[in-house]
Design a protein around this motif. Sequence first.
Motif, short mmCIF file in Angstrom:
data_model
loop_
_atom_site.label_atom_id
_atom_site.label_comp_id
_atom_site.label_asym_id
_atom_site.label_seq_id
_atom_site.Cartn_x
_atom_site.Cartn_y
_atom_site.Cartn_z
N GLY A 106 41.57 50.43 41.71
CA GLY A 106 42.47 49.31 41.56
C GLY A 106 42.92 48.64 42.84
N THR A 107 42.25 48.90 43.95
CA THR A 107 42.70 48.34 45.22
C THR A 107 41.96 47.08 45.65
OG1 THR A 107 41.24 49.77 46.50
CG2 THR A 107 43.48 50.58 46.09
N VAL A 108 40.72 46.92 45.21
CA VAL A 108 39.94 45.73 45.59
C VAL A 108 39.24 45.14 44.37
CG1 VAL A 108 39.52 46.51 47.96
CG2 VAL A 108 37.83 46.96 46.21
N ALA A 109 38.89 43.87 44.51
CA ALA A 109 38.16 43.18 43.45
C ALA A 109 37.00 42.41 44.06
CB ALA A 109 39.09 42.22 42.71
N TYR A 110 36.00 42.21 43.25
CA TYR A 110 34.83 41.41 43.63
C TYR A 110 34.84 40.17 42.75
CZ TYR A 110 33.47 45.54 46.16
OH TYR A 110 33.46 46.59 47.03
N LEU A 111 34.83 39.01 43.35
CA LEU A 111 34.95 37.76 42.62
C LEU A 111 33.67 37.41 41.89
CD1 LEU A 111 36.83 35.73 45.37
CD2 LEU A 111 37.79 37.14 43.52
N ILE A 112 33.83 36.73 40.76
CA ILE A 112 32.70 36.28 39.95
C ILE A 112 32.68 34.75 40.02
CG2 ILE A 112 31.70 36.16 37.64
CD1 ILE A 112 33.09 38.83 37.05
N ARG A 113 31.56 34.22 40.46
CA ARG A 113 31.36 32.77 40.55
C ARG A 113 30.17 32.39 39.69
NH1 ARG A 113 32.26 34.06 46.17
NH2 ARG A 113 34.33 33.34 46.75
N GLU A 114 30.38 31.42 38.81
CA GLU A 114 29.32 30.94 37.91
C GLU A 114 28.64 32.10 37.17
OE1 GLU A 114 26.71 28.10 39.79
OE2 GLU A 114 28.39 27.19 40.87
N GLY A 115 29.44 33.07 36.77
CA GLY A 115 28.94 34.21 36.01
C GLY A 115 28.28 35.29 36.83
N ILE A 116 28.25 35.13 38.15
CA ILE A 116 27.57 36.10 39.02
C ILE A 116 28.59 36.81 39.91
CG2 ILE A 116 25.82 36.40 40.82
CD1 ILE A 116 24.55 33.77 39.72
N PRO A 117 28.70 38.14 39.81
CA PRO A 117 29.62 38.86 40.69
C PRO A 117 29.06 38.94 42.11
CG PRO A 117 28.48 40.40 39.25
CD PRO A 117 28.04 39.01 38.85
N THR A 118 29.93 38.76 43.08
CA THR A 118 29.55 38.86 44.49
C THR A 118 29.87 40.28 44.96
OG1 THR A 118 30.12 36.54 44.75
CG2 THR A 118 29.82 37.81 46.76
N LEU A 119 28.90 41.15 44.89
CA LEU A 119 29.11 42.56 45.20
C LEU A 119 28.69 42.87 46.64
CD1 LEU A 119 27.90 44.15 41.85
CD2 LEU A 119 30.24 43.68 42.60
N LEU A 120 29.40 42.26 47.57
CA LEU A 120 29.18 42.50 48.99
C LEU A 120 30.45 43.12 49.56
CD1 LEU A 120 27.55 39.06 49.86
CD2 LEU A 120 26.37 41.25 49.54
N PRO A 121 30.33 44.23 50.30
CA PRO A 121 31.53 44.90 50.81
C PRO A 121 32.46 43.99 51.61
CG PRO A 121 29.61 46.29 51.15
CD PRO A 121 29.10 44.96 50.66
N ASN A 122 31.92 43.08 52.40
CA ASN A 122 32.78 42.22 53.21
C ASN A 122 33.35 41.04 52.41
OD1 ASN A 122 30.28 40.95 53.02
ND2 ASN A 122 30.46 40.00 55.03
N GLU A 123 32.98 40.93 51.12
CA GLU A 123 33.53 39.87 50.28
C GLU A 123 34.38 40.43 49.15
OE1 GLU A 123 31.22 36.51 49.23
OE2 GLU A 123 30.30 36.39 51.23
N ALA A 124 34.89 41.62 49.33
CA ALA A 124 35.87 42.17 48.40
C ALA A 124 37.23 41.59 48.79
CB ALA A 124 35.91 43.70 48.52
N VAL A 125 38.11 41.46 47.81
CA VAL A 125 39.46 40.99 48.08
C VAL A 125 40.45 42.09 47.69
CG1 VAL A 125 38.93 38.55 47.84
CG2 VAL A 125 39.66 39.82 45.84
#
Length: 80
Positions: free
Chosen positions: A59-78
């Motif tokens: 529950g500490t970080v999230a990975y954003l989904i853009r146009e139905g595609i999750p961005t699963l890159l460690p440096n792009e977690a929020v």
Amino acid sequence: MNELPLDILVCPDTHQTLRKCSEEELGSLQEKFSSGALCFTSGTVVELSFSDALVREDGTVAYLIREGIPTLLPNEAVLI
């Protein structure tokens, strides 16, 4: 939109399972984004809009989904 196969997606950093974020979590992320306060863990401000997010099991970080595609890159977690 097709459902994401959450049973095979994991955090690229810790390999913890991911879940779809709650309405409350998404609202909070969208509010931070709108005010320019949403940053990736790398410190870069999130500039592109998103429709949803996947939250890591702890529950500490999230990975954003853009146009139905999750961005699963460690440096792009929020941070949640």
